[in-house]
Design a protein around this motif. Structure first.
Motif, PDB file in Angstrom:
ATOM      1  N   SER A 122      44.565  44.216  47.266  1.00  0.00           N
ATOM      2  CA  SER A 122      44.283  44.786  45.950  1.00  0.00           C
ATOM      3  C   SER A 122      43.072  45.704  46.060  1.00  0.00           C
ATOM      4  CB  SER A 122      44.056  43.682  44.926  1.00  0.00           C
ATOM      5  OG  SER A 122      42.805  43.095  45.130  1.00  0.00           O
ATOM      6  N   ALA A 163      40.587  48.041  43.662  1.00  0.00           N
ATOM      7  CA  ALA A 163      40.241  48.362  42.274  1.00  0.00           C
ATOM      8  C   ALA A 163      39.704  49.787  42.201  1.00  0.00           C
ATOM      9  CB  ALA A 163      39.207  47.378  41.761  1.00  0.00           C
ATOM     10  N   LEU A 219      44.117  49.215  38.595  1.00  0.00           N
ATOM     11  CA  LEU A 219      44.090  48.198  39.644  1.00  0.00           C
ATOM     12  C   LEU A 219      45.322  48.406  40.515  1.00  0.00           C
ATOM     13  CD1 LEU A 219      42.823  45.507  40.711  1.00  0.00           C
ATOM     14  CD2 LEU A 219      44.447  44.333  39.230  1.00  0.00           C
ATOM     15  N   GLU A 227      48.462  33.653  43.956  1.00  0.00           N
ATOM     16  CA  GLU A 227      47.673  32.767  43.094  1.00  0.00           C
ATOM     17  C   GLU A 227      46.362  33.396  42.597  1.00  0.00           C
ATOM     18  OE1 GLU A 227      48.140  29.842  41.092  1.00  0.00           O
ATOM     19  OE2 GLU A 227      49.985  30.303  42.206  1.00  0.00           O
ATOM     20  N   PRO A 228      45.468  33.850  43.529  1.00  0.00           N
ATOM     21  CA  PRO A 228      44.169  34.369  43.078  1.00  0.00           C
ATOM     22  C   PRO A 228      44.303  35.554  42.118  1.00  0.00           C
ATOM     23  CG  PRO A 228      44.352  34.484  45.478  1.00  0.00           C
ATOM     24  CD  PRO A 228      45.598  33.894  44.978  1.00  0.00           C
ATOM     25  N   VAL A 229      45.295  36.392  42.372  1.00  0.00           N
ATOM     26  CA  VAL A 229      45.476  37.557  41.497  1.00  0.00           C
ATOM     27  C   VAL A 229      45.879  37.096  40.099  1.00  0.00           C
ATOM     28  CG1 VAL A 229      46.682  39.739  41.215  1.00  0.00           C
ATOM     29  CG2 VAL A 229      46.208  38.873  43.506  1.00  0.00           C
ATOM     30  N   ARG A 280      45.078  34.348  38.731  1.00  0.00           N
ATOM     31  CA  ARG A 280      44.006  33.632  38.044  1.00  0.00           C
ATOM     32  C   ARG A 280      42.915  34.551  37.505  1.00  0.00           C
ATOM     33  NH1 ARG A 280      42.208  30.341  41.978  1.00  0.00           N
ATOM     34  NH2 ARG A 280      44.204  29.611  42.765  1.00  0.00           N
ATOM     35  N   GLU A 281      42.820  35.753  38.067  1.00  0.00           N
ATOM     36  CA  GLU A 281      41.794  36.693  37.605  1.00  0.00           C
ATOM     37  C   GLU A 281      41.943  36.989  36.120  1.00  0.00           C
ATOM     38  OE1 GLU A 281      41.773  40.340  39.810  1.00  0.00           O
ATOM     39  OE2 GLU A 281      41.384  39.233  41.680  1.00  0.00           O
ATOM     40  N   PRO A 282      40.825  37.200  35.450  1.00  0.00           N
ATOM     41  CA  PRO A 282      40.941  37.537  34.027  1.00  0.00           C
ATOM     42  C   PRO A 282      41.665  38.870  33.856  1.00  0.00           C
ATOM     43  CG  PRO A 282      38.698  37.839  34.818  1.00  0.00           C
ATOM     44  CD  PRO A 282      39.440  37.142  35.903  1.00  0.00           C
ATOM     45  N   ALA A 324      42.607  42.407  33.053  1.00  0.00           N
ATOM     46  CA  ALA A 324      41.782  43.603  32.915  1.00  0.00           C
ATOM     47  C   ALA A 324      42.455  44.564  31.954  1.00  0.00           C
ATOM     48  CB  ALA A 324      41.613  44.262  34.277  1.00  0.00           C
ATOM     49  N   ARG A 354      52.335  38.808  34.415  1.00  0.00           N
ATOM     50  CA  ARG A 354      50.943  38.443  34.162  1.00  0.00           C
ATOM     51  C   ARG A 354      50.167  39.659  33.675  1.00  0.00           C
ATOM     52  NH1 ARG A 354      46.773  37.651  32.900  1.00  0.00           N
ATOM     53  NH2 ARG A 354      45.018  36.458  33.728  1.00  0.00           N
TER      54      ARG A 354
END
Lengths: 374, 263
Positions: free
Chosen positions: A7, A9, A14, A35-37, A39-41, A43, A71
């Motif tokens: 990823s 930014a 993004l 998963e981590p992507v 969970r990110e708030p 944008a 998501r």
């Protein structure tokens, strides 16, 4: 090839670029990437998902990409999927239409209440089970009346007699012979301390004829034939054979159940007689070899120790026990539902229940015979 | 539609299978090419199911060689056999769903055994597969005994596709279905084959399926493949059984129908 997800930014957007094999084999690694992507708030920037570098894609990969897509879609402006190779398009479109409806919410259940409910259900079941058994007896009674008009039932009874009586003879003889021997050996061993070895004949004779003979045979028949009745009727129920019989205008109770139960009712007294004789033989054999009592003396003492009453007490119980074993076996068989698991469950229940009822019945008979002085 | 020059994923050479005195498959050879839909026809009891079951290793063979993905099944190590199993999906004639599991759990079962994915992902993908074969979320919670014949076949197909296999074996996929469901099923197989790039090996009696879905047809008679190719090849075949099968009234009626629009 290892799956990858990078990823980057940028100021206005993004960028996610996927590469490698997005397939079922790599499902675990893929999840760790995604998963981590997820969970990110969320944008406010629009997201771009680039899958031009993806070499292999299957439903698992496609779903994970779709999950990323959804998501981002819920958190901000509509994301864009770029670099989609032509041959992946069909799969991605297919996945896009799935899982649109949220899963039905499952109510949180209270453990304590569930336990209480379970207890209540089981208690009520005991009552309905008993009623069920009585109903089976009733149905068999009605069918018995009609069966007199239909002599074909005899053929069927003979066939089942062959299975539950004739073919059971060797194993019944063997086991009762051994048990008779064991009782005699134990009797001799312990009575010897009082110098009362001779009374082993009374012990073996009365015990075998009144109780052990019939009880042992009934329990073996419940395990051997009762279980096979349940399994047969259960799998016939599963494969709709019983429904087929009904639609032909035939009563399953008359065609399937009655011959089986009647065969059992005939078989159990015969087997009990054979089993008791075999147990006496076993007892006599051990008394001769281990206790040194000559066969003539054993027979002579046996004649003094037992009367016809003892024999009658044992043999009278046999048909009643057979009736209970048969009725439990068939009614459990008819309770089988669609799954293989329920077939196994009902077969177990059938054997456990019929052994329980046999012992209860034996107790009731003991009280009855005691009160009429037999 | 057909892809003539692609490499074979299944190679069967000189296969002999028999039971007791009866020889069911007699020196049979057959190739299945990557990405094609092969329909196998043959008389009832003529060895279609036996051939399918021999290829997937359920029936032992007497002679011959079977290669799947270029691996000789006789020489394969247990690991290789397991890997081949993972890359093949099988739809049995009666569905063969596990009766004590719900439809969803049936589809999840192979995933649980072979993949290291989270519960959530497996549920999502299993639900997606069930939806792809045309079932709803409510159906997913049903047990096999509560499903109709057509739904059972659909769940069985979803289970066969659970691990995204490269080859799917279908044993009589449309038998016992009404014409509408059968047609749905045909187009479903076609769509899935195109989107997932599957190779499909299909035993069937359904002339309509043969005509509209299959790239190639193999006709089995006397324990051998007596004709192989498209519909025209079948019509051209001189073998009496094939002639009767494809020259019958029903076959002619199907052949004269207009081709359904490609999906």
């Amino acid at each position: 090839m290892q799956p990858l997800l990078k990823s980057t930014a940028a100021t206005d957007r993004l960028e996610l670029s996927a590469a490698g094999s997005w397939t079922a084999v790599h499902a675990g690694e893929l999840e760790k990437l995604v998963e981590p992507v997820l969970r990110e708030p969320a944008a406010a920037r629009p997201a771009v998902i680039d899958i031009a570098e993806v070499r292999e894609l299957d439903t698992f990969g496609a779903w994970l990409i779709e999950r990323l897509f959804r998501r981002f879609a819920e958190g901000g402006p509509e994301p864009r999927l770029v670099g989609v190779p032509e041959h992946f398009r069909g799969l991605l479109d297919e996945v896009r239409h799935t899982n649109r409806r949220p899963p039905a919410a499952r109510g949180q259940e209270n453990r304590f209440l569930a336990a209480v409910e379970n207890l209540g259900r089981h208690t009520a079941e005991i009552g309905s089970d008993f009623l069920n058994l009585v109903a089976t007896f009733g149905e068999m009674g009605v069918a018995l009346g009609r069966a007199f008009l239909r002599p074909q039932i005899l053929t069927s009874i003979v066939h089942h007699l062959d299975r539950v009586a004739w073919q059971a003879v060797p194993i019944i003889l063997l086991i009762t012979f051994l048990i008779g021997g064991i009782i005699a050996q134990q009797g001799i061993f312990h009575f010897r301390k009082f110098g009362a070895e001779d009374y082993v004949v009374d012990l073996v004779g009365i015990l075998v004829l009144r109780e052990i003979g019939v009880l042992l045979v009934a329990i073996m028949v419940a395990g051997r034939s009762g279980s096979s009745y349940t399994a047969e009727l259960g799998s016939m129920k599963m494969r709709e054979e019983i429904d087929a019989l009904r639609t032909m205008g035939l009563d399953p109770v008359e065609v399937l159940i009655l011959p089986r139960v009647l065969a059992l009712v005939c078989a159990l007294p015969i087997l009990t007689f054979l089993g008791s004789m075999s147990a006496l033989l076993g007892g006599g054999f051990v008394a001769w070899l281990y206790g040194g009592m000559a066969p003539e003396i054993f027979i002579e003492r046996l004649r003094e120790a037992i009367s016809i009453d003892h024999f009658e007490v044992g043999i009278i119980k046999a048909p009643f026990m057979a009736l209970v074993i048969g009725a439990v076996a068939v009614s459990e068989g008819l309770k089988v539902k669609g799954s293989a698991e329920s077939l196994g469950l009902q077969t177990t229940t059938s054997v456990v229940k019929s052994i329980f009822y046999v012992i209860v019945l034996d107790g009731i008979f003991a009280v009855f015979f005691a009160s009429i002085g037999m | 539609m057909a892809a003539p020059d692609r490499e074979p994923v299944i190679r069967v050479r000189d296969l002999v299978v028999g039971f007791g005195d009866r020889v069911v498959l007699d020196h049979l050879s057959l190739d299945v090419r990557r990405g094609e839909i092969l329909g196998v026809v043959g008389a009832s009891g003529g060895g279609k199911s036996v051939l399918l079951r021999t290829i997937i290793g359920l029936i032992p063979k007497r002679q011959g060689k079977i290669e799947v993905f270029g691996i000789d099944l006789d020489a394969a190590t247990p690991d290789e056999t397991r890997a081949i199993g993972r890359r093949c999906g099988i739809l049995f004639q009666q569905g063969a769903l596990f009766s004590s599991l719900t439809a969803l759990q049936n589809v999840q079962y192979p995933m649980r055994e072979f993949l290291e994915a989270s519960e959530e992902l497996m549920t999502d993908v299993a639900l997606a597969k069930l939806e792809m074969v045309g079932l709803t979320r409510e159906d997913a919670e049903k047990f096999p005994s509560e499903l109709s014949g057509g739904m059972t076949k659909r769940v069985a197909l979803a289970r066969a596709l659970a691990l995204d296999p490269e080859i799917v074996f279908l044993d009589e996929p449309t038998s016992g279905l009404d014409p509408i469901s059968a047609e749905d099923f045909d187009s479903l197989i076609r769509t899935l084959q195109q989107t997932l790039g599957l190779t499909v090996y299909m035993n069937t009696h359904d002339l309509h399926t043969l005509n509209s879905v299959c790239d190639r047809i193999a006709a089995l008679a006397d324990g051998k493949v007596v004709a192989l190719g498209d519909m025209e090849a079948m019509h051209a075949c001189e073998h009496p059984w094939v002639h009767e099968y494809f020259g019958g009234k029903r076959a002619r009626a199907v052949a004269h129908e207009p081709e359904p629009a490609a999906t």
